[in-house]
Design a protein around this motif. Sequence first.
Motif, PDB file in Angstrom:
ATOM      1  N   SER A  74       0.843  -1.198   0.000  1.00 13.54           N
ATOM      2  CA  SER A  74       0.000   0.000   0.000  1.00 13.54           C
ATOM      3  C   SER A  74       0.878   1.248   0.000  1.00 13.54           C
TER       4      SER A  74
ATOM      5  N   PRO B 287       0.712   5.892  -1.151  1.00 16.52           N
ATOM      6  CA  PRO B 287      -0.105   7.008  -1.627  1.00 16.52           C
ATOM      7  C   PRO B 287      -0.698   6.742  -3.019  1.00 16.52           C
ATOM      8  N   TRP B 288      -0.045   5.894  -3.812  1.00 14.07           N
ATOM      9  CA  TRP B 288      -0.550   5.588  -5.158  1.00 14.07           C
ATOM     10  C   TRP B 288      -1.967   5.014  -5.119  1.00 14.07           C
ATOM     11  N   LEU B 289      -2.276   4.315  -4.026  1.00 12.24           N
ATOM     12  CA  LEU B 289      -3.557   3.608  -3.938  1.00 12.24           C
ATOM     13  C   LEU B 289      -4.734   4.582  -4.009  1.00 12.24           C
ATOM     14  N   LYS B 290      -4.562   5.702  -3.309  1.00 14.69           N
ATOM     15  CA  LYS B 290      -5.631   6.712  -3.291  1.00 14.69           C
ATOM     16  C   LYS B 290      -5.884   7.238  -4.708  1.00 14.69           C
ATOM     17  N   THR B 291      -4.798   7.456  -5.427  1.00 18.44           N
ATOM     18  CA  THR B 291      -4.919   7.953  -6.797  1.00 18.44           C
ATOM     19  C   THR B 291      -5.680   6.953  -7.668  1.00 18.44           C
ATOM     20  N   VAL B 292      -5.347   5.683  -7.522  1.00 19.21           N
ATOM     21  CA  VAL B 292      -5.994   4.659  -8.343  1.00 19.21           C
ATOM     22  C   VAL B 292      -7.500   4.601  -8.017  1.00 19.21           C
TER      23      VAL B 292
ATOM     24  N   GLN C   4      -9.230   7.482  -9.572  1.00 20.47           N
ATOM     25  CA  GLN C   4      -9.411   7.298 -11.022  1.00 20.47           C
ATOM     26  C   GLN C   4     -10.575   6.345 -11.298  1.00 20.47           C
TER      27      GLN C   4
ATOM     28  N   VAL D 178      -2.341   0.168 -14.244  1.00 16.67           N
ATOM     29  CA  VAL D 178      -1.497   0.640 -13.142  1.00 16.67           C
ATOM     30  C   VAL D 178      -0.135  -0.019 -13.257  1.00 16.67           C
ATOM     31  N   LYS D 179       0.855   0.809 -13.560  1.00 15.35           N
ATOM     32  CA  LYS D 179       2.204   0.293 -13.718  1.00 15.35           C
ATOM     33  C   LYS D 179       3.143   0.997 -12.749  1.00 15.35           C
ATOM     34  N   ILE D 180       3.945   0.204 -12.079  1.00 12.10           N
ATOM     35  CA  ILE D 180       4.950   0.857 -11.203  1.00 12.10           C
ATOM     36  C   ILE D 180       6.325   0.310 -11.568  1.00 12.10           C
TER      37      ILE D 180
END
Length: 394
Positions: free
Chosen positions: A357, A359-364, A367, A392-394
């Motif tokens: 988990s 900060p990216w999760l909130k963005t996803v 979206q 979603v690519k990291i």
Amino acid sequence: MNININNLNTYEKQLFNKANEVIARLNDHQFQGYIVGGSVRNILLGLPINDIDITTDALPEDMLKIFEHTIPVGIEHGTIMIINEFPFEVTTFRTELGYSDHRRPDKVAFVKDLVEDLKRRDFTVNAMALKGSTVIDYFDGIDDIQNKLIKAVGNPYERFQEDALRMLRALRFMSQLDFEIERSTLHAIQSNIETIQHVSIERIIVELKKLCQGTNFEKAISLFFELGMNLYIPFFKEIEKSAFCKSNDFLIWIAKLCINQPQLMNHLNALKISNKEKKTIKSMIEINGLMHSNTDKRLILFQYGIDLVMQYMQHFMANFEQNIESIQNLYEQLPIKNNKALAVNGHDIIETLNMKSGPWLKTVIHQLTQKVVTGELKNDKNELLKWVKEHVKI
Ligand code: ATP
Ligand code: MG
């Protein structure tokens, strides 16, 4: 002159009769009692009456002895609330002495004469009393009602020197009653205008809210700015002429002012209004920004809810009436109405991607929510997780 009780509605007649019972009881104990102030004015004008105030030569301690159901709401000023089915504020005849701070009398003194009590009242239309159905009118309030004038009782200059709030009350009654302010009263307001700075912002806002709701808010708000009264009041003194505007709702007025002059937002705290009220103002400003940037209306409805969007449209859109139905339909048809209704949660996404988990999760999630609200994706767990895997690519 006599008032005609038949013009009152059922509720008002009941209220009026109950007030007269209180007065009869005072009379039984050799005291005088009269209906005074706003209710006399409104009966004469055929406007609704919500409460009835009574004035008497009985002292607070007398009232406490005579009546069983009492609440001592302002004993030091002579006011007792007497409950006779309805609550009545009953106040001992009083005069006010010394106003060194332009706000409140240094002292009040109880007096024996009705006329002394009426003399301390602000405007002639507010300084009449009723004895039965006969109007007692020492200051020609009836003439001023007929001529639609707000006129100070006595020397207007002195009256505004005593209590600066009366200047704003004059504008408030001008708006509510659709009256003009009488010449010498208006001149006295002009001469005393800067003394409004001695009045607390809380009391000012009570009057401004009533002023906005009045029939003639447009004229009263214009006069407020024309007189430069705003220049001596926190927040309002920051307003530039180019930002002047009007509204019949106080919070909407503040929002409109802030839209016209965004820097005013930094002064909102000076109004000392509640957090809830501040939030409404901010929402109106944000919705306005989104509406003007052509944001999908469904996204605005999802974020702010139907009530705030309707409130916005009512006050900011000329053709509001024609749009009510379409906006209600749009809201009804939103695939989801809140974040919880999304078919996936953070847990599902983390599991699918096998990632930690962050900060990216909130963005996803944000979206996904937007895509569901606008119908780009179905609110279906498999479909949403498929999109996540592909995008979603990291
Ligand atoms: P409403 O209650 O409908 O707003 P109102 O006339 O009853 O109008 P209030 O503020 O309730 O107004 O005051 C009751 C009465 O007390 C007024 O009608 C007036 O006679 C007197 N009064 C109120 N405030 C002042 C003041 N600042 N200076 C002098 N008299 C006042
Ligand atoms: Mg009142």
